[in-house]
Scaffold this motif. Structure first.
Motif, short mmCIF file in Angstrom:
data_model
loop_
_atom_site.label_atom_id
_atom_site.label_comp_id
_atom_site.label_asym_id
_atom_site.label_seq_id
_atom_site.Cartn_x
_atom_site.Cartn_y
_atom_site.Cartn_z
N CYS A 1 46.35 34.10 27.20
CA CYS A 1 46.61 34.44 28.60
C CYS A 1 45.85 35.68 29.07
N LEU A 2 45.19 35.54 30.21
CA LEU A 2 44.49 36.65 30.86
C LEU A 2 45.34 37.29 31.96
N ASP A 3 46.59 36.88 32.05
CA ASP A 3 47.57 37.46 32.99
C ASP A 3 47.25 37.20 34.46
N ASN B 1 42.76 27.43 36.62
CA ASN B 1 42.11 27.81 35.39
C ASN B 1 41.13 28.95 35.65
N VAL B 2 41.18 29.94 34.79
CA VAL B 2 40.36 31.14 34.94
C VAL B 2 39.24 31.15 33.90
N ILE B 3 38.05 31.50 34.38
CA ILE B 3 36.86 31.62 33.53
C ILE B 3 36.21 32.96 33.85
N VAL B 4 35.76 33.67 32.82
CA VAL B 4 35.05 34.93 33.01
C VAL B 4 33.65 34.76 32.44
N VAL B 5 32.63 34.97 33.28
CA VAL B 5 31.24 34.83 32.86
C VAL B 5 30.68 36.24 32.61
N GLN B 6 30.29 36.48 31.36
CA GLN B 6 29.73 37.77 30.96
C GLN B 6 28.22 37.73 31.15
N PRO B 7 27.60 38.80 31.61
CA PRO B 7 26.13 38.82 31.72
C PRO B 7 25.48 38.91 30.35
N THR B 8 24.25 38.44 30.29
CA THR B 8 23.43 38.65 29.09
C THR B 8 23.04 40.13 29.06
N ALA C 1 21.48 44.87 32.16
CA ALA C 1 20.47 45.87 32.48
C ALA C 1 20.03 45.78 33.94
N ALA C 2 20.13 44.58 34.51
CA ALA C 2 19.76 44.38 35.92
C ALA C 2 20.94 44.63 36.86
N GLY C 3 22.06 45.10 36.32
CA GLY C 3 23.21 45.44 37.15
C GLY C 3 24.32 44.42 37.14
N GLY C 4 24.19 43.36 36.36
CA GLY C 4 25.22 42.33 36.30
C GLY C 4 26.47 42.82 35.59
N ARG C 5 27.60 42.37 36.08
CA ARG C 5 28.90 42.69 35.49
C ARG C 5 29.67 41.39 35.31
N PRO C 6 30.72 41.39 34.50
CA PRO C 6 31.50 40.17 34.32
C PRO C 6 32.00 39.64 35.67
N LEU D 1 30.65 29.22 44.53
CA LEU D 1 31.39 29.97 43.52
C LEU D 1 31.98 31.26 44.07
N GLU D 2 31.44 31.76 45.17
CA GLU D 2 32.06 32.93 45.82
C GLU D 2 33.50 32.61 46.20
N LEU D 3 33.77 31.35 46.50
CA LEU D 3 35.13 30.93 46.85
C LEU D 3 36.08 31.05 45.67
N HIS D 4 35.54 31.05 44.44
CA HIS D 4 36.35 31.13 43.22
C HIS D 4 36.43 32.56 42.68
N ARG D 5 35.56 33.42 43.14
CA ARG D 5 35.46 34.78 42.59
C ARG D 5 36.68 35.62 42.98
N PHE D 6 37.14 36.43 42.02
CA PHE D 6 38.22 37.37 42.29
C PHE D 6 38.09 38.55 41.34
N SER D 7 38.80 39.62 41.64
CA SER D 7 38.80 40.79 40.77
C SER D 7 39.81 40.57 39.66
N GLY D 8 39.37 40.70 38.44
CA GLY D 8 40.27 40.51 37.30
C GLY D 8 41.33 41.61 37.26
N PRO D 9 42.37 41.39 36.48
CA PRO D 9 43.45 42.39 36.40
C PRO D 9 42.97 43.66 35.72
N ARG D 10 43.52 44.76 36.11
CA ARG D 10 43.26 46.05 35.47
C ARG D 10 44.28 46.22 34.36
N ARG D 11 43.81 46.55 33.18
CA ARG D 11 44.74 46.73 32.06
C ARG D 11 44.76 48.15 31.60
#
Length: 108
Positions: free
Chosen positions: A40-42, A48-55, A60-65, A98-108
């Motif tokens: 669970c990602l809370d 269903n939640v998916i998190v895409v991590q940058p290479t 280096a080009a400024g990408g974030r999860p 995909l912008e329609l699916h994007r959200f800020s993940g929870p802060r832990r």
């Protein structure tokens, strides 16, 4: 590139998301990225939640999860896979669909 796929109480549940072949979703994403299945990602209300991590190059080009919610059908999964093939975070712009699916993940 790594993709984290939530599979626990709600995400990955045929009871909550009956119209998706959850195993097929992981298989399709595994064709374009390393898939990490997690508990669970809370954010159960957005299954269903998916998190895409940058290479490393994307980071280096400024990408974030990028956190994506409601990836609940084959079309949404295909859109995620296409974006990953194009480079993903930092290397390819997030498609408008995909912008329609994007959200800020929870802060832990």
């Amino acid at each position: 590139m790594r993709v984290t796929v939530c599979r626990d109480c709600c995400c990955g549940s045929a009871r909550k998301v009956p119209c998706l072949d959850h195993d097929e979703q992981i298989r399709l994403l595994g064709e374009v990225a390393e898939v990490r299945v997690t508990e669970c990602l809370d954010v159960c209300d957005q299954a269903n939640v998916i998190v895409v991590q940058p290479t490393p190059e994307g980071r280096a080009a400024g990408g974030r999860p990028v956190w994506l919610a409601f990836v609940n059908d084959g079309h949404a999964t295909a859109d995620v896979a296409d974006w990953i093939r194009a480079g993903g975070p930092g290397l390819a712009p997030l498609p408008p669909i995909l912008e329609l699916h994007r959200f800020s993940g929870p802060r832990r």
